[in-house]
Motif scaffolding. Structure first.
Motif, PDB file in Angstrom:
ATOM      1  N   GLU A  28      10.620   2.746 -19.107  1.00 34.88           N
ATOM      2  CA  GLU A  28       9.814   3.326 -20.356  1.00 34.88           C
ATOM      3  C   GLU A  28       8.268   3.281 -20.255  1.00 34.88           C
ATOM      4  O   GLU A  28       7.761   4.320 -20.556  1.00 34.88           O
ATOM      5  CB  GLU A  28      10.134   2.296 -21.425  1.00 34.88           C
ATOM      6  N   LEU A  29       7.787   2.289 -19.432  1.00 38.72           N
ATOM      7  CA  LEU A  29       6.524   2.473 -19.053  1.00 38.72           C
ATOM      8  C   LEU A  29       6.067   3.758 -18.197  1.00 38.72           C
ATOM      9  O   LEU A  29       5.136   4.403 -18.934  1.00 38.72           O
ATOM     10  CB  LEU A  29       5.966   1.319 -18.399  1.00 38.72           C
ATOM     11  N   CYS A  30       6.795   4.039 -17.172  1.00 35.70           N
ATOM     12  CA  CYS A  30       6.538   5.062 -16.578  1.00 35.70           C
ATOM     13  C   CYS A  30       6.591   6.639 -17.370  1.00 35.70           C
ATOM     14  O   CYS A  30       5.715   7.527 -17.349  1.00 35.70           O
ATOM     15  CB  CYS A  30       7.316   5.503 -15.246  1.00 35.70           C
ATOM     16  N   PHE A  31       7.535   6.563 -18.157  1.00 35.36           N
ATOM     17  CA  PHE A  31       7.863   7.508 -19.221  1.00 35.36           C
ATOM     18  C   PHE A  31       6.717   7.902 -19.962  1.00 35.36           C
ATOM     19  O   PHE A  31       6.266   8.913 -20.302  1.00 35.36           O
ATOM     20  CB  PHE A  31       9.066   7.622 -19.832  1.00 35.36           C
ATOM     21  N   LEU A  32       6.183   6.951 -20.805  1.00 30.41           N
ATOM     22  CA  LEU A  32       5.140   6.878 -21.792  1.00 30.41           C
ATOM     23  C   LEU A  32       3.674   7.309 -21.164  1.00 30.41           C
ATOM     24  O   LEU A  32       3.021   7.652 -21.945  1.00 30.41           O
ATOM     25  CB  LEU A  32       5.122   5.564 -22.348  1.00 30.41           C
ATOM     26  N   LEU A  33       3.443   6.965 -19.617  1.00 30.67           N
ATOM     27  CA  LEU A  33       2.379   7.301 -19.036  1.00 30.67           C
ATOM     28  C   LEU A  33       2.416   8.659 -18.174  1.00 30.67           C
ATOM     29  O   LEU A  33       1.397   9.001 -17.897  1.00 30.67           O
ATOM     30  CB  LEU A  33       1.819   5.921 -18.321  1.00 30.67           C
ATOM     31  N   GLY A  34       3.499   9.200 -18.337  1.00 24.86           N
ATOM     32  CA  GLY A  34       3.556  10.375 -17.642  1.00 24.86           C
ATOM     33  C   GLY A  34       3.776  10.222 -16.195  1.00 24.86           C
ATOM     34  O   GLY A  34       3.326  11.088 -15.377  1.00 24.86           O
ATOM     35  N   LEU A  35       4.103   8.972 -15.588  1.00 25.87           N
ATOM     36  CA  LEU A  35       4.084   8.607 -14.187  1.00 25.87           C
ATOM     37  C   LEU A  35       5.443   8.800 -13.779  1.00 25.87           C
ATOM     38  O   LEU A  35       6.466   8.102 -14.172  1.00 25.87           O
ATOM     39  CB  LEU A  35       3.494   7.295 -13.970  1.00 25.87           C
ATOM     40  N   HIS A  36       5.718   9.644 -12.805  1.00 24.56           N
ATOM     41  CA  HIS A  36       7.110   9.527 -12.016  1.00 24.56           C
ATOM     42  C   HIS A  36       7.077   8.045 -11.163  1.00 24.56           C
ATOM     43  O   HIS A  36       6.291   7.872 -10.519  1.00 24.56           O
ATOM     44  CB  HIS A  36       7.129  10.572 -10.832  1.00 24.56           C
ATOM     45  N   PRO A  37       8.442   7.598 -11.510  1.00 23.71           N
ATOM     46  CA  PRO A  37       8.349   6.153 -10.765  1.00 23.71           C
ATOM     47  C   PRO A  37       8.282   6.110  -9.031  1.00 23.71           C
ATOM     48  O   PRO A  37       7.853   5.087  -8.642  1.00 23.71           O
ATOM     49  CB  PRO A  37       9.806   5.621 -10.863  1.00 23.71           C
ATOM     50  N   PHE A  38       8.260   7.404  -8.755  1.00 25.00           N
ATOM     51  CA  PHE A  38       8.136   7.404  -7.202  1.00 25.00           C
ATOM     52  C   PHE A  38       6.695   7.878  -6.672  1.00 25.00           C
ATOM     53  O   PHE A  38       6.434   7.885  -5.530  1.00 25.00           O
ATOM     54  CB  PHE A  38       8.956   8.533  -6.560  1.00 25.00           C
ATOM     55  N   THR A  39       5.957   7.998  -7.808  1.00 20.20           N
ATOM     56  CA  THR A  39       4.520   8.097  -7.644  1.00 20.20           C
ATOM     57  C   THR A  39       3.874   7.023  -6.740  1.00 20.20           C
ATOM     58  O   THR A  39       4.198   5.628  -6.949  1.00 20.20           O
ATOM     59  CB  THR A  39       3.657   8.064  -8.859  1.00 20.20           C
ATOM     60  N   PRO A  40       3.223   7.036  -5.370  1.00 21.43           N
ATOM     61  CA  PRO A  40       2.579   6.045  -4.995  1.00 21.43           C
ATOM     62  C   PRO A  40       1.773   5.436  -5.695  1.00 21.43           C
ATOM     63  O   PRO A  40       0.803   5.636  -6.468  1.00 21.43           O
ATOM     64  CB  PRO A  40       1.859   6.756  -3.633  1.00 21.43           C
ATOM     65  N   ALA A  41       1.783   3.760  -5.588  1.00 21.98           N
ATOM     66  CA  ALA A  41       0.928   2.998  -6.385  1.00 21.98           C
ATOM     67  C   ALA A  41      -0.508   3.379  -6.001  1.00 21.98           C
ATOM     68  O   ALA A  41      -1.269   2.888  -7.103  1.00 21.98           O
ATOM     69  CB  ALA A  41       1.462   1.402  -6.302  1.00 21.98           C
ATOM     70  N   SER A  42      -0.752   3.617  -4.878  1.00 21.37           N
ATOM     71  CA  SER A  42      -2.169   3.780  -4.699  1.00 21.37           C
ATOM     72  C   SER A  42      -2.757   5.026  -5.298  1.00 21.37           C
ATOM     73  O   SER A  42      -3.838   5.157  -5.341  1.00 21.37           O
ATOM     74  CB  SER A  42      -2.165   4.136  -2.938  1.00 21.37           C
ATOM     75  N   ALA A  81       0.842  -1.158  -0.212  1.00 27.65           N
ATOM     76  CA  ALA A  81      -0.012  -0.291   0.125  1.00 27.65           C
ATOM     77  C   ALA A  81       0.973   1.124   0.037  1.00 27.65           C
ATOM     78  O   ALA A  81       0.645   2.279  -0.494  1.00 27.65           O
ATOM     79  CB  ALA A  81      -1.085  -0.005   1.322  1.00 27.65           C
ATOM     80  N   GLN A  82       1.883   1.179   0.583  1.00 32.19           N
ATOM     81  CA  GLN A  82       2.980   2.414   0.758  1.00 32.19           C
ATOM     82  C   GLN A  82       3.858   2.475  -0.193  1.00 32.19           C
ATOM     83  O   GLN A  82       4.864   3.619  -0.391  1.00 32.19           O
ATOM     84  CB  GLN A  82       3.336   2.558   2.121  1.00 32.19           C
ATOM     85  N   ARG A  83       4.066   1.538  -1.246  1.00 35.14           N
ATOM     86  CA  ARG A  83       5.068   1.550  -2.057  1.00 35.14           C
ATOM     87  C   ARG A  83       4.962   2.349  -3.212  1.00 35.14           C
ATOM     88  O   ARG A  83       3.658   2.414  -3.722  1.00 35.14           O
ATOM     89  CB  ARG A  83       5.342  -0.177  -2.592  1.00 35.14           C
ATOM     90  N   SER A  84       6.084   2.711  -3.959  1.00 29.91           N
ATOM     91  CA  SER A  84       5.711   3.597  -5.167  1.00 29.91           C
ATOM     92  C   SER A  84       5.372   2.572  -6.824  1.00 29.91           C
ATOM     93  O   SER A  84       5.575   1.532  -6.392  1.00 29.91           O
ATOM     94  CB  SER A  84       7.166   4.258  -5.688  1.00 29.91           C
ATOM     95  N   ILE A  85       4.954   3.097  -7.567  1.00 31.33           N
ATOM     96  CA  ILE A  85       4.692   2.616  -8.837  1.00 31.33           C
ATOM     97  C   ILE A  85       5.806   1.867  -9.226  1.00 31.33           C
ATOM     98  O   ILE A  85       5.832   0.463  -9.751  1.00 31.33           O
ATOM     99  CB  ILE A  85       3.777   3.338  -9.902  1.00 31.33           C
TER     100      ILE A  85
END
Length: 198
Positions: free
Chosen positions: A135-149, A111-115
């Motif tokens: 690559e997935l995070c870049f293409l989707l505009g998600l920072h890798p440290f974004t909370p997965a939640s 629950a507390q982990r990043s995407i």
């Protein structure tokens, strides 16, 4: 094991399971630096072959594994091996259950982990490494440290997981995207490694 028949070869993330006859299987893991070299027929072994972890010869080809871990196991024991049973589904398997992968990603302990962490967690789904995660995070505009939640289920299942798995055994579809192509395809992508149908 001389004379045994190679019955099947199955990939589960970085684990390669080679069935030999009715009783045995070779369990190979390449870790970070392992590699395979394949030669046609029964040609003389190349220089350095004595350093191979594993030598596998068939009537039509010779395969050398370098710097990998290989062990011989009874096939009946594979289903009990904790290194395999704890893994999520392989994203390049012919059939992938997206709902089951999302459930694993949403488990309370994550629950507390990043995407980025969740994508690399082989217990959620296996097969993704740093290149695919980035690559997935870049293409989707998600920072890798974004909370997965903060990533909704539809985005996680359809835009992240399905982007890799939707093409099944023929490989990840997003590898053809312009950003991925220009930065990684010619240097790092080997279609034969993504083809799980062989």
């Amino acid at each position: 094991l001389q004379g045994e028949t190679v019955g099947s070869v199955e990939a589960l993330g970085k684990h390669l399971l080679i069935a030999l006859g009715e009783r045995w299987a070779l369990h190979v893991h390449l870790a970070m630096r392992g590699r395979w070299r394949t030669y046609a027929g029964r040609a003389p072994l190349p220089r350095g072959a004595e350093g191979a972890t594993l030598l596998l010869c068939t009537d039509t080809s010779t395969h050398l594994c370098f710097r990998g871990r290989a062990e011989l196991q009874r096939r009946s024991r594979l289903a009990l091996d904790p290194r395999l049973t704890r893994l999520g589904q392989d994203l390049l398997a012919p059939q992938v259950d997206m709902a089951a992968i999302v459930r694993r990603a949403r488990a309370p302990q994550r629950a507390q982990r990043s995407i980025g962490e969740v994508l690399l967690d082989q217990r959620v789904a296996c097969g993704l490494g740093n290149v695919y995660k980035s690559e997935l995070c870049f293409l989707l505009g998600l920072h890798p440290f974004t909370p997965a939640s903060a990533v909704d289920d539809e985005t996680l299942a359809l835009d992240v997981i399905d982007r890799v798995a939707r093409n099944g055994s023929s490989g990840a579809i997003f590898i053809g995207d312009s950003h991925t192509f220009s930065h990684f395809k010619t240097a790092l992508y080997h279609p034969q490694l993504a083809d799980r149908s062989r």
